[in-house]
Write a protein that holds these residues in place. Structure first.
Motif, PDB file in Angstrom:
ATOM      1  N   ASN A  14      -5.057  25.816  32.042  1.00  0.00           N
ATOM      2  CA  ASN A  14      -4.837  24.582  31.273  1.00  0.00           C
ATOM      3  C   ASN A  14      -6.138  23.918  30.808  1.00  0.00           C
ATOM      4  N   VAL A  15      -7.252  24.619  30.938  1.00  0.00           N
ATOM      5  CA  VAL A  15      -8.541  24.114  30.458  1.00  0.00           C
ATOM      6  C   VAL A  15      -9.154  25.072  29.445  1.00  0.00           C
ATOM      7  N   ALA A  16      -9.160  26.355  29.760  1.00  0.00           N
ATOM      8  CA  ALA A  16      -9.747  27.356  28.861  1.00  0.00           C
ATOM      9  C   ALA A  16      -9.067  27.326  27.501  1.00  0.00           C
ATOM     10  N   GLY A  17      -9.884  27.313  26.449  1.00  0.00           N
ATOM     11  CA  GLY A  17      -9.363  27.329  25.089  1.00  0.00           C
ATOM     12  C   GLY A  17      -8.971  25.969  24.553  1.00  0.00           C
ATOM     13  N   GLU A  18      -9.012  24.945  25.394  1.00  0.00           N
ATOM     14  CA  GLU A  18      -8.682  23.583  24.966  1.00  0.00           C
ATOM     15  C   GLU A  18      -9.969  22.869  24.562  1.00  0.00           C
ATOM     16  N   THR A  19     -10.164  22.716  23.257  1.00  0.00           N
ATOM     17  CA  THR A  19     -11.429  22.190  22.737  1.00  0.00           C
ATOM     18  C   THR A  19     -11.832  20.869  23.374  1.00  0.00           C
ATOM     19  N   GLU A  20     -10.884  19.961  23.504  1.00  0.00           N
ATOM     20  CA  GLU A  20     -11.209  18.628  24.005  1.00  0.00           C
ATOM     21  C   GLU A  20     -11.531  18.619  25.500  1.00  0.00           C
ATOM     22  N   LEU A  21     -11.247  19.715  26.185  1.00  0.00           N
ATOM     23  CA  LEU A  21     -11.492  19.783  27.624  1.00  0.00           C
ATOM     24  C   LEU A  21     -12.743  20.592  27.969  1.00  0.00           C
ATOM     25  N   ASN A  22     -13.440  21.058  26.930  1.00  0.00           N
ATOM     26  CA  ASN A  22     -14.646  21.852  27.149  1.00  0.00           C
ATOM     27  C   ASN A  22     -15.829  21.250  26.402  1.00  0.00           C
ATOM     28  N   GLN A  23     -17.017  21.502  26.932  1.00  0.00           N
ATOM     29  CA  GLN A  23     -18.230  21.031  26.283  1.00  0.00           C
ATOM     30  C   GLN A  23     -18.472  21.825  25.001  1.00  0.00           C
ATOM     31  N   GLY A  24     -19.552  21.520  24.328  1.00  0.00           N
ATOM     32  CA  GLY A  24     -19.823  22.141  23.042  1.00  0.00           C
ATOM     33  C   GLY A  24     -19.954  23.641  23.073  1.00  0.00           C
TER      34      GLY A  24
END
Length: 251
Positions: free
Chosen positions: A210-220
């Motif tokens: 539920n984090v991988a691939g989620e742009t808003e949940l990852n840094q640049g």
């Protein structure tokens, strides 16, 4: 020694979609070597922090120790130490009045080979009640043969069992993008469940669920979670850790 059979937690309902999202996230990292260099440049800082965390932790008689041993995901790359998921686990433990002390031994850039070499130093200096092993992502991104990753992960598990026979061990599963080749990706994906079952350790099927691939949940860089993403990762970890804690006497 843990005697209960292997249990699976937090398995995604739509696994193929999750794998695709993971692939997108990881490809951003593997194709962007500048970020790899940036992570490498931070290794000295995180190495110093990891060593200090281990050396400065004295186990008290009334507190059990949870040691997180991993790479930049565990170290909290790009964030303040208190935003990394190990620190969030400490907050959760404190809120439940559980007498546990978290030690973050995460090191940016760590592979399973370097982790296997470093682990003995850690075990000589730190008693452990719960050991969380989060390594292998960098192996996958570099195309290291799965046989080597498999051997190193099992070696680390064996070392922990030898040093702390009663310690609960949690293995954090990872995935690699299909651009590494379908055969390699498939072997890597099956690696963690197989090791967990055969070594009788607990398994987080996918740390970055539920984090991988989620742009808003990852840094640049597209691979390292933001503070919000780390909160989700901490929840993924907690779903397994709470059961490990329940199995430890007087927890």
């Amino acid at each position: 020694m843990m005697t209960k059979s292997l249990r699976y937690y937090c398995i995604p309902r739509n696994f193929s979609t999750l794998l695709l999202s993971t692939a997108i996230s990881l490809m951003l990292f593997s194709c962007g070597q500048k970020q790899e260099q940036s992570t490498a440049d931070s290794t000295t800082d995180t190495e110093n922090t990891a060593q200090e965390n281990v050396e400065n932790t004295t186990k008290s008689e009334d507190k059990k120790v949870i040691l997180f041993f991993g790479n930049s995901l565990t170290a909290g790359y790009g964030l303040e130490p208190e935003q990394a998921f190990p620190a969030l686990i400490q907050k959760k433990l404190d809120s439940l009045n559980l007498d546990y002390q978290v030690v973050n031994a995460g090191l940016s850039g760590e592979t399973t080979a370097s982790g296997d070499s470093r682990l003995e130093w850690v075990l000589e200096r730190q008693d452990i009640d719960i050991f969380v092993l989060e390594l292998g992502a960098n192996d996958g991104l570099r195309g290291i043969p799965t046989e080597e990753t498999n051997r190193n992960l099992r070696s680390m598990i064996a070392k922990v069992k030898e040093a702390n026979a009663d310690a609960k061990i949690i293995l954090a599963g990872m995935m690699v993008p299909p651009n590494m080749g379908p055969e390699y990706s498939n072997r890597f994906q099956k690696l963690y469940p197989a090791i967990a079952e055969e070594e009788n350790v607990m398994l987080i099927p996918f740390l970055l669920q539920n984090v991988a691939g989620e742009t808003e949940l990852n840094q640049g860089d597209g691979i390292h979670p933001t503070a919000e993403g780390q909160e989700i990762v901490a929840n993924n970890v907690w779903q397994v850790m709470k059961d490990a804690i329940e199995e430890i006497p007087n927890s």
